[in-house]
Design a protein around this motif. Structure first.
Motif, PDB file in Angstrom:
ATOM      1  N   LYS A 315       0.835  -1.201   0.000  1.00 61.68           N
ATOM      2  CA  LYS A 315       0.000   0.000   0.000  1.00 61.68           C
ATOM      3  C   LYS A 315       0.872   1.254   0.000  1.00 61.68           C
ATOM      4  O   LYS A 315       2.000   1.245   0.490  1.00 61.68           O
ATOM      5  CB  LYS A 315      -0.930   0.019   1.219  1.00 61.68           C
ATOM      6  CG  LYS A 315      -2.084  -0.975   1.138  1.00 61.68           C
ATOM      7  CD  LYS A 315      -3.055  -0.772   2.280  1.00 61.68           C
ATOM      8  CE  LYS A 315      -4.252  -1.705   2.150  1.00 61.68           C
ATOM      9  NZ  LYS A 315      -5.072  -1.381   0.955  1.00 61.68           N
ATOM     10  N   LEU A 316       0.312   2.331  -0.559  1.00 63.23           N
ATOM     11  CA  LEU A 316       0.990   3.620  -0.551  1.00 63.23           C
ATOM     12  C   LEU A 316      -0.012   4.713  -0.226  1.00 63.23           C
ATOM     13  O   LEU A 316      -1.221   4.534  -0.359  1.00 63.23           O
ATOM     14  CB  LEU A 316       1.678   3.888  -1.893  1.00 63.23           C
ATOM     15  CG  LEU A 316       0.830   3.911  -3.178  1.00 63.23           C
ATOM     16  CD1 LEU A 316       0.075   5.221  -3.349  1.00 63.23           C
ATOM     17  CD2 LEU A 316       1.714   3.660  -4.390  1.00 63.23           C
ATOM     18  N   ILE A 317       0.504   5.858   0.216  1.00 58.77           N
ATOM     19  CA  ILE A 317      -0.340   7.017   0.495  1.00 58.77           C
ATOM     20  C   ILE A 317       0.172   8.199  -0.317  1.00 58.77           C
ATOM     21  O   ILE A 317       1.385   8.381  -0.476  1.00 58.77           O
ATOM     22  CB  ILE A 317      -0.360   7.363   2.000  1.00 58.77           C
ATOM     23  CG1 ILE A 317      -1.359   8.495   2.277  1.00 58.77           C
ATOM     24  CG2 ILE A 317       1.020   7.713   2.522  1.00 58.77           C
ATOM     25  CD1 ILE A 317      -1.630   8.727   3.757  1.00 58.77           C
ATOM     26  N   VAL A 318      -0.743   8.986  -0.857  1.00 59.06           N
ATOM     27  CA  VAL A 318      -0.389  10.161  -1.653  1.00 59.06           C
ATOM     28  C   VAL A 318      -0.037  11.305  -0.708  1.00 59.06           C
ATOM     29  O   VAL A 318      -0.820  11.661   0.181  1.00 59.06           O
ATOM     30  CB  VAL A 318      -1.551  10.576  -2.572  1.00 59.06           C
ATOM     31  CG1 VAL A 318      -1.195  11.849  -3.339  1.00 59.06           C
ATOM     32  CG2 VAL A 318      -1.891   9.449  -3.544  1.00 59.06           C
ATOM     33  N   LEU A 319       1.159  11.893  -0.894  1.00 65.87           N
ATOM     34  CA  LEU A 319       1.621  12.999  -0.055  1.00 65.87           C
ATOM     35  C   LEU A 319       1.488  14.355  -0.741  1.00 65.87           C
ATOM     36  O   LEU A 319       1.284  15.375  -0.082  1.00 65.87           O
ATOM     37  CB  LEU A 319       3.089  12.794   0.333  1.00 65.87           C
ATOM     38  CG  LEU A 319       3.434  11.542   1.138  1.00 65.87           C
ATOM     39  CD1 LEU A 319       4.941  11.466   1.359  1.00 65.87           C
ATOM     40  CD2 LEU A 319       2.704  11.527   2.472  1.00 65.87           C
ATOM     41  N   HIS A 320       1.627  14.364  -2.065  1.00 63.61           N
ATOM     42  CA  HIS A 320       1.630  15.628  -2.808  1.00 63.61           C
ATOM     43  C   HIS A 320       1.213  15.342  -4.244  1.00 63.61           C
ATOM     44  O   HIS A 320       1.512  14.273  -4.785  1.00 63.61           O
ATOM     45  CB  HIS A 320       3.033  16.245  -2.781  1.00 63.61           C
ATOM     46  CG  HIS A 320       3.185  17.443  -3.664  1.00 63.61           C
ATOM     47  ND1 HIS A 320       2.711  18.684  -3.312  1.00 63.61           N
ATOM     48  CD2 HIS A 320       3.740  17.583  -4.900  1.00 63.61           C
ATOM     49  CE1 HIS A 320       2.975  19.541  -4.290  1.00 63.61           C
ATOM     50  NE2 HIS A 320       3.599  18.902  -5.255  1.00 63.61           N
ATOM     51  N   THR A 321       0.527  16.295  -4.865  1.00 65.24           N
ATOM     52  CA  THR A 321       0.079  16.094  -6.245  1.00 65.24           C
ATOM     53  C   THR A 321       0.497  17.257  -7.141  1.00 65.24           C
ATOM     54  O   THR A 321       0.561  18.405  -6.707  1.00 65.24           O
ATOM     55  CB  THR A 321      -1.455  15.945  -6.319  1.00 65.24           C
ATOM     56  OG1 THR A 321      -2.075  17.082  -5.711  1.00 65.24           O
ATOM     57  CG2 THR A 321      -1.910  14.681  -5.613  1.00 65.24           C
ATOM     58  N   GLU A 322       0.788  16.919  -8.384  1.00 72.01           N
ATOM     59  CA  GLU A 322       1.006  17.879  -9.467  1.00 72.01           C
ATOM     60  C   GLU A 322       0.044  17.504 -10.593  1.00 72.01           C
ATOM     61  O   GLU A 322      -0.675  16.508 -10.496  1.00 72.01           O
ATOM     62  CB  GLU A 322       2.458  17.816  -9.951  1.00 72.01           C
ATOM     63  CG  GLU A 322       3.490  18.206  -8.909  1.00 72.01           C
ATOM     64  CD  GLU A 322       3.548  19.706  -8.661  1.00 72.01           C
ATOM     65  OE1 GLU A 322       3.010  20.473  -9.500  1.00 72.01           O
ATOM     66  OE2 GLU A 322       4.129  20.112  -7.641  1.00 72.01           O
ATOM     67  N   ASP A 323       0.051  18.277 -11.672  1.00 76.11           N
ATOM     68  CA  ASP A 323      -0.875  17.994 -12.776  1.00 76.11           C
ATOM     69  C   ASP A 323      -0.683  16.594 -13.346  1.00 76.11           C
ATOM     70  O   ASP A 323      -1.651  15.875 -13.605  1.00 76.11           O
ATOM     71  CB  ASP A 323      -0.700  19.025 -13.895  1.00 76.11           C
ATOM     72  CG  ASP A 323      -1.327  20.366 -13.549  1.00 76.11           C
ATOM     73  OD1 ASP A 323      -2.102  20.415 -12.571  1.00 76.11           O
ATOM     74  OD2 ASP A 323      -1.040  21.352 -14.243  1.00 76.11           O
ATOM     75  N   ILE A 324       0.588  16.193 -13.556  1.00 77.06           N
ATOM     76  CA  ILE A 324       0.847  14.941 -14.271  1.00 77.06           C
ATOM     77  C   ILE A 324       1.415  13.840 -13.378  1.00 77.06           C
ATOM     78  O   ILE A 324       1.768  12.767 -13.869  1.00 77.06           O
ATOM     79  CB  ILE A 324       1.819  15.177 -15.445  1.00 77.06           C
ATOM     80  CG1 ILE A 324       3.199  15.610 -14.924  1.00 77.06           C
ATOM     81  CG2 ILE A 324       1.254  16.203 -16.413  1.00 77.06           C
ATOM     82  CD1 ILE A 324       4.284  15.572 -15.978  1.00 77.06           C
ATOM     83  N   SER A 325       1.510  14.089 -12.076  1.00 76.20           N
ATOM     84  CA  SER A 325       2.121  13.082 -11.200  1.00 76.20           C
ATOM     85  C   SER A 325       1.688  13.293  -9.761  1.00 76.20           C
ATOM     86  O   SER A 325       1.108  14.327  -9.409  1.00 76.20           O
ATOM     87  CB  SER A 325       3.649  13.160 -11.275  1.00 76.20           C
ATOM     88  OG  SER A 325       4.101  14.337 -10.615  1.00 76.20           O
ATOM     89  N   SER A 326       2.004  12.303  -8.938  1.00 74.33           N
ATOM     90  CA  SER A 326       1.814  12.419  -7.490  1.00 74.33           C
ATOM     91  C   SER A 326       3.049  11.860  -6.798  1.00 74.33           C
ATOM     92  O   SER A 326       3.651  10.888  -7.267  1.00 74.33           O
ATOM     93  CB  SER A 326       0.574  11.641  -7.030  1.00 74.33           C
ATOM     94  OG  SER A 326      -0.609  12.200  -7.568  1.00 74.33           O
ATOM     95  N   THR A 327       3.413  12.498  -5.695  1.00 76.21           N
ATOM     96  CA  THR A 327       4.487  11.989  -4.849  1.00 76.21           C
ATOM     97  C   THR A 327       3.845  11.141  -3.759  1.00 76.21           C
ATOM     98  O   THR A 327       2.910  11.587  -3.096  1.00 76.21           O
ATOM     99  CB  THR A 327       5.285  13.138  -4.218  1.00 76.21           C
ATOM    100  OG1 THR A 327       5.732  14.020  -5.254  1.00 76.21           O
ATOM    101  CG2 THR A 327       6.492  12.601  -3.464  1.00 76.21           C
ATOM    102  N   VAL A 328       4.339   9.927  -3.585  1.00 72.31           N
ATOM    103  CA  VAL A 328       3.710   8.981  -2.669  1.00 72.31           C
ATOM    104  C   VAL A 328       4.749   8.398  -1.716  1.00 72.31           C
ATOM    105  O   VAL A 328       5.957   8.521  -1.940  1.00 72.31           O
ATOM    106  CB  VAL A 328       3.024   7.831  -3.447  1.00 72.31           C
ATOM    107  CG1 VAL A 328       1.996   8.383  -4.424  1.00 72.31           C
ATOM    108  CG2 VAL A 328       4.062   6.978  -4.197  1.00 72.31           C
TER     109      VAL A 328
END
Length: 344
Positions: A315-328
């Motif tokens: 499992k992973l959790i999303v920490l930050h989002t941009e238009d074309i990606s997410s940092t997890v």
């Protein structure tokens, strides 16, 4: 004679008790070293992880980022070593700082409620959120670049004085914080298309001490990676460390792009990226599964090969989002996780 025999029996019995107590003490290693009422020290055992210790002592695996934050001697939360001691806080105000998952208490029930009870939303607290990188379709606007360190050091870290060549003096304000970063191209084949982006890695932040026409002087505060001459500067980007957890978000069809450090395998607590972002309605706090596809194989001898269902890898959790990606961040893994694994 009888008195002498009695004395010998007493002495041998006493020696036997001493030997038994010493053996028992050697057999049962001390795990808990109680200190003041704010908590105690726990001796790490073989197989322990911060994830498991959070569940053990706080009844929630989500507490581990706060536990890591309170034990600053742990440089990498993925590596804790048997025999080392960590502090477990219990009764002081620091206990509240440790609460990474917070579930508000339900209000006391009234005999005649005037309004519906509020919806209780758990939150995930990640204190290091301002150090994580991100992927955009192009490089962010650069305010300047490092030209040298005061004493000529090649590698620059906390408390070093740095000199910056500004893109323009109007970009820097005395006393304000900025971030040092570097970039690298991301190019990955996904299906019949090629994903492209620019990875931004945060190296440090600094405070402006002096602004001149030709250069800016700053002092590094937090250092996450060694800064070097030529590294770029951007405005300080503050992100909220507290995220509302969504354990059952809308379905997505994403791919793991890899980790910040380009590791071949992505471990627990590693920071990584996926190829979906705000354009796909992804928001921080969402939790997804990492899936690993299987090769076609015959279930029974003599039958045609079939494509088996993907394996759940973690499992992973999303920490930050941009238009074309997410940092997890990888929360847990059941097997090795690799770039290219599916996320849904």
């Amino acid at each position: 004679m009888k008195d002498a025999t009695s004395r010998y029996i007493f002495i041998w019995a006493l020696l036997g008790l001493l030997l038994i107590s010493q053996a028992a003490a050697a057999k049962a290693p001390e795990e808990f070293d109680t200190t003041e009422d704010t908590g105690f020290y726990y001796t790490i055992q073989k197989g322990d992880t911060l994830w498991d210790l959070s569940q053990k002592f706080y009844n929630s695996q989500w507490e581990w980022p706060g536990l890591w934050e309170m034990n600053k001697e742990i440089k990498n939360p993925h590596w804790i070593y048997p025999g080392k001691k960590i502090r477990i806080y219990l009764k002081s105000d620091k206990t509240q700082q440790l609460r990474s998952i917070e579930t508000p208490e339900k209000p006391a029930a009234s005999e005649t409620p005037s309004q519906p009870a509020p919806i209780i939303t758990p939150t995930f607290n990640y204190p290091a959120v301002n150090r994580i990188g991100f992927i955009r379709d192009k490089k962010v606007d650069t305010l300047g670049s490092i030209i040298r360190e005061k004493d000529g050091n090649v590698m620059m870290s906390a408390n070093d004085i740095i000199y910056i060549k500004p893109a323009g003096p109007e970009h820097f304000i005395l006393g304000e914080r900025y971030q040092v970063f570097t970039t690298e191209e991301v190019k990955q084949r996904i299906g019949n298309k090629t994903y492209r982006g620019v990875k931004h890695l945060i190296k440090a932040d600094f405070t402006v001490m002096e602004v001149n026409d030709k250069y800016v002087v700053g002092k590094i505060g937090n250092s996450y990676r060694d800064a070097t001459v030529g590294d770029s500067i951007m405005a300080y980007y503050h992100r909220d460390p507290k995220l509302e957890v969504q354990d059952h978000p809308p379905a997505i069809d994403a791919v793991l792009l890899g980790s910040e450090d380009n590791a071949l395998m992505v471990n627990d607590y590693s920071i990584a990226f996926i190829n979906k972002g705000t354009k796909d309605n992804i928001v921080p706090g969402q939790i997804y599964s990492v899936m690993q596809s299987q090769d076609k194989r015959s279930v029974f001898d003599g039958e045609d090969a079939v494509l088996l269902a993907p394996l759940n890898s973690g499992k992973l959790i999303v920490l930050h989002t941009e238009d074309i990606s997410s940092t997890v961040m990888i929360l847990s893994s059941k097997r090795d996780i690799h770039p290219g694994d599916m996320v849904n």
